[in-house]
Design a protein around this motif. Sequence first.
Motif, PDB file in Angstrom:
ATOM      1  N   HIS A  64       0.832  -1.209   0.000  1.00 45.89           N
ATOM      2  CA  HIS A  64       0.000   0.000   0.000  1.00 45.89           C
ATOM      3  C   HIS A  64       0.867   1.259   0.000  1.00 45.89           C
ATOM      4  N   THR A  65       1.852   1.320   0.881  1.00 40.01           N
ATOM      5  CA  THR A  65       2.701   2.508   0.973  1.00 40.01           C
ATOM      6  C   THR A  65       3.470   2.740  -0.312  1.00 40.01           C
ATOM      7  N   ARG A  66       4.018   1.680  -0.894  1.00 45.65           N
ATOM      8  CA  ARG A  66       4.785   1.847  -2.136  1.00 45.65           C
ATOM      9  C   ARG A  66       3.874   2.259  -3.296  1.00 45.65           C
ATOM     10  N   THR A  67       2.621   1.820  -3.295  1.00 49.82           N
ATOM     11  CA  THR A  67       1.690   2.241  -4.339  1.00 49.82           C
ATOM     12  C   THR A  67       1.348   3.719  -4.178  1.00 49.82           C
ATOM     13  N   VAL A  68       1.133   4.173  -2.961  1.00 44.20           N
ATOM     14  CA  VAL A  68       0.880   5.596  -2.708  1.00 44.20           C
ATOM     15  C   VAL A  68       2.093   6.426  -3.136  1.00 44.20           C
ATOM     16  N   LEU A  69       3.282   5.990  -2.755  1.00 40.14           N
ATOM     17  CA  LEU A  69       4.501   6.710  -3.145  1.00 40.14           C
ATOM     18  C   LEU A  69       4.663   6.727  -4.658  1.00 40.14           C
ATOM     19  N   MET A  70       4.330   5.623  -5.327  1.00 44.86           N
ATOM     20  CA  MET A  70       4.469   5.565  -6.786  1.00 44.86           C
ATOM     21  C   MET A  70       3.458   6.490  -7.459  1.00 44.86           C
ATOM     22  N   THR A  71       2.259   6.613  -6.896  1.00 41.70           N
ATOM     23  CA  THR A  71       1.265   7.546  -7.434  1.00 41.70           C
ATOM     24  C   THR A  71       1.805   8.966  -7.372  1.00 41.70           C
ATOM     25  N   GLN A  72       2.356   9.339  -6.235  1.00 37.19           N
ATOM     26  CA  GLN A  72       2.946  10.674  -6.072  1.00 37.19           C
ATOM     27  C   GLN A  72       4.123  10.857  -7.020  1.00 37.19           C
ATOM     28  N   ALA A  73       4.949   9.821  -7.133  1.00 35.32           N
ATOM     29  CA  ALA A  73       6.118   9.886  -8.001  1.00 35.32           C
ATOM     30  C   ALA A  73       5.721  10.097  -9.459  1.00 35.32           C
ATOM     31  N   LEU A  74       4.720   9.364  -9.928  1.00 32.38           N
ATOM     32  CA  LEU A  74       4.284   9.504 -11.319  1.00 32.38           C
ATOM     33  C   LEU A  74       3.726  10.902 -11.591  1.00 32.38           C
ATOM     34  N   GLN A  75       3.040  11.477 -10.625  1.00 32.51           N
ATOM     35  CA  GLN A  75       2.547  12.844 -10.775  1.00 32.51           C
ATOM     36  C   GLN A  75       3.716  13.818 -10.923  1.00 32.51           C
ATOM     37  N   HIS A  76       4.729  13.677 -10.062  1.00 34.19           N
ATOM     38  CA  HIS A  76       5.905  14.558 -10.140  1.00 34.19           C
ATOM     39  C   HIS A  76       6.656  14.362 -11.454  1.00 34.19           C
ATOM     40  N   LEU A  77       6.815  13.099 -11.851  1.00 33.53           N
ATOM     41  CA  LEU A  77       7.531  12.805 -13.097  1.00 33.53           C
ATOM     42  C   LEU A  77       6.804  13.370 -14.308  1.00 33.53           C
ATOM     43  N   ILE A  79       4.818  16.049 -14.335  1.00 31.80           N
ATOM     44  CA  ILE A  79       4.991  17.510 -14.294  1.00 31.80           C
ATOM     45  C   ILE A  79       6.356  17.901 -14.836  1.00 31.80           C
ATOM     46  N   GLN A  80       7.370  17.086 -14.542  1.00 26.41           N
ATOM     47  CA  GLN A  80       8.734  17.369 -14.997  1.00 26.41           C
ATOM     48  C   GLN A  80       8.983  16.955 -16.445  1.00 26.41           C
ATOM     49  N   GLY A  81       8.028  16.242 -17.039  1.00 26.61           N
ATOM     50  CA  GLY A  81       8.174  15.823 -18.431  1.00 26.61           C
ATOM     51  C   GLY A  81       8.959  14.536 -18.617  1.00 26.61           C
ATOM     52  N   PHE A  82       9.168  13.764 -17.539  1.00 29.97           N
ATOM     53  CA  PHE A  82       9.925  12.521 -17.631  1.00 29.97           C
ATOM     54  C   PHE A  82       9.044  11.323 -17.977  1.00 29.97           C
ATOM     55  N   VAL A  83       7.743  11.448 -17.744  1.00 29.54           N
ATOM     56  CA  VAL A  83       6.778  10.432 -18.147  1.00 29.54           C
ATOM     57  C   VAL A  83       5.585  11.130 -18.779  1.00 29.54           C
ATOM     58  N   THR A  84       4.828  10.375 -19.556  1.00 29.58           N
ATOM     59  CA  THR A  84       3.635  10.897 -20.208  1.00 29.58           C
ATOM     60  C   THR A  84       2.439  10.030 -19.854  1.00 29.58           C
ATOM     61  N   LEU A  85       1.347  10.681 -19.539  1.00 28.42           N
ATOM     62  CA  LEU A  85       0.099   9.983 -19.261  1.00 28.42           C
ATOM     63  C   LEU A  85      -0.474   9.451 -20.566  1.00 28.42           C
ATOM     64  N   GLN A  86      -0.923   8.214 -20.539  1.00 22.43           N
ATOM     65  CA  GLN A  86      -1.579   7.599 -21.692  1.00 22.43           C
ATOM     66  C   GLN A  86      -3.082   7.714 -21.462  1.00 22.43           C
ATOM     67  N   PRO A  87      -3.746   8.710 -22.062  1.00 23.65           N
ATOM     68  CA  PRO A  87      -5.146   8.990 -21.744  1.00 23.65           C
ATOM     69  C   PRO A  87      -6.122   7.907 -22.165  1.00 23.65           C
ATOM     70  N   ASP A  88      -5.722   7.042 -23.078  1.00 25.61           N
ATOM     71  CA  ASP A  88      -6.627   6.001 -23.558  1.00 25.61           C
ATOM     72  C   ASP A  88      -6.614   4.752 -22.681  1.00 25.61           C
ATOM     73  N   ARG A  89      -5.846   4.758 -21.616  1.00 19.08           N
ATOM     74  CA  ARG A  89      -5.731   3.594 -20.736  1.00 19.08           C
ATOM     75  C   ARG A  89      -6.503   3.810 -19.437  1.00 19.08           C
ATOM     76  N   SER A  90      -7.109   2.759 -18.950  1.00 17.99           N
ATOM     77  CA  SER A  90      -7.787   2.817 -17.664  1.00 17.99           C
ATOM     78  C   SER A  90      -7.400   1.570 -16.889  1.00 17.99           C
ATOM     79  N   PRO A  91      -6.812   1.692 -15.723  1.00 19.86           N
ATOM     80  CA  PRO A  91      -6.509   2.926 -15.009  1.00 19.86           C
ATOM     81  C   PRO A  91      -5.401   3.718 -15.712  1.00 19.86           C
TER      82      PRO A  91
END
Length: 148
Positions: A64-77, A79-91
Amino acid sequence: MRATSLDTSFEAELRGLIMLFLLGDAADADYLGALDTITVNAHTFGVGAENLNGTHRLASGELHTRTVLMTQALQHLAIQGFVTLQPDRSPAAFTITAEGESVVNHFRSRYAGQLFDTALETIERVGDLSTSELAQIIRSATPEGETR
């Protein structure tokens, strides 16, 4: 106040980038959180020779903790342009960008090399499993953290 960057979203950002780099495909926070839990505790979960941060009895409780941290990490990444959200995927799933790949290619520390090798070994062994199958591996760990 924290004395280190271990087990923070910052450390999860580094691990998340490496895992997305190695996966070569989009992944969501739940999947990366499970993969991260197994990678850091590779020996405990029977997929590697050693645990990155030592052995302890609570490895299966980290999901649970690592999933919460990864959610925060992906948001930061993102914003910084290091990852891109794939809008056609769920989740919501993310892929690494060329800039993110460049960052991974500049990791030079001993720990980064060990993490890269362990993540690669983990992905080779369990990377084709679903999030729920990864969670089952984590739940199957014994309380001692070592004996399977």
